[in-house]
Design an enzyme around this catalytic site. Structure first.
Site, PDB file in Angstrom:
ATOM      1  N   HIS A  20      31.986   8.593  67.470  1.00  0.00           N
ATOM      2  CA  HIS A  20      31.233   7.612  68.251  1.00  0.00           C
ATOM      3  C   HIS A  20      29.894   8.200  68.690  1.00  0.00           C
ATOM      4  O   HIS A  20      28.861   7.538  68.621  1.00  0.00           O
ATOM      5  CB  HIS A  20      32.001   7.219  69.531  1.00  0.00           C
ATOM      6  CG  HIS A  20      33.269   6.478  69.308  1.00  0.00           C
ATOM      7  ND1 HIS A  20      34.470   6.909  69.822  1.00  0.00           N
ATOM      8  CD2 HIS A  20      33.545   5.329  68.650  1.00  0.00           C
ATOM      9  CE1 HIS A  20      35.425   6.053  69.497  1.00  0.00           C
ATOM     10  NE2 HIS A  20      34.885   5.086  68.774  1.00  0.00           N
ATOM     11  N   ARG A  98      33.543   3.736  59.029  1.00  0.00           N
ATOM     12  CA  ARG A  98      34.108   5.005  58.581  1.00  0.00           C
ATOM     13  C   ARG A  98      34.535   4.942  57.126  1.00  0.00           C
ATOM     14  O   ARG A  98      34.403   5.901  56.396  1.00  0.00           O
ATOM     15  CB  ARG A  98      35.338   5.364  59.434  1.00  0.00           C
ATOM     16  CG  ARG A  98      35.019   5.731  60.847  1.00  0.00           C
ATOM     17  CD  ARG A  98      36.288   6.076  61.576  1.00  0.00           C
ATOM     18  NE  ARG A  98      37.264   5.009  61.425  1.00  0.00           N
ATOM     19  CZ  ARG A  98      37.799   4.309  62.404  1.00  0.00           C
ATOM     20  NH1 ARG A  98      37.490   4.585  63.630  1.00  0.00           N
ATOM     21  NH2 ARG A  98      38.650   3.350  62.179  1.00  0.00           N
TER      22      ARG A  98
END
Length: 169
Positions: A20, A98
């Site tokens: 993050h 991702r």
């Protein structure tokens, strides 16, 4: 004077990971001001309270060494994302990807948000090669089972997770 370009990076951040933080850091290169929106998201059954998650994101930004920390604001929200974007006067939603498996969900979400408000754009940032496998869910699972999670989170988040696992017994 040019209008400030404000972006919003929403998430549950339960807990915030270095993945993050990488997206946050990189997002500051494309917006003048970044709001990290920490969602209530009770449906996910978060391990940490909203206040704890907001605090962890703030602490982690300092620990991570994000250069543009002065241009980042961390705020809780519990409303529809597009409404929060408008309330914050943002024009861009930042989302991290991702893997290919993230794309379908994120693509649908971006389409729905565009349908709700076509003035808001969604920008996808690919996770870096050093963090594309990190997820909050995996960090919690590995940590609960005694695995080393220290490279996936900042030191303060690591300490909080270990304390929480000890409380759970």
């Amino acid at each position: 004077m040019a209008r400030k370009h404000v972006g919003l990076y929403p998430g549950t951040f339960d807990p915030v990971t270095v993945g993050h933080l990488d997206i946050i850091s990189r997002a500051t290169r494309i917006v003048d001001h970044l709001i990290v929106g920490v969602a209530v998201n009770a449906g996910k059954g978060p391990m940490f309270t909203l206040e704890e998650r907001v605090g962890m994101v703030r602490e982690s930004l300092e620990e991570f060494g994000t250069r543009a920390v002065a241009r980042i604001e961390v705020m809780p929200f519990e409303t529809l994302l597009v409404n929060f974007v408008k309330e914050m006067e943002a024009s861009v939603i930042i989302r991290g990807l991702r893997a290919v498996s993230d794309f379908e969900y994120e693509f649908q979400m971006a389409g729905m948000n565009a349908r709700l408000d076509n003035t808001v754009e969604t920008v996808f940032l690919m996770a870096s090669e050093r963090s594309h496998f990190i997820s909050s869910r995996f960090v919690k699972e590995i940590g609960r089972l005694g695995g080393d999670i220290s490279t996936f989170v900042t030191p303060s988040v690591h300490d909080r997770l270990l304390r929480r696992f000890a409380e759970e017994g």
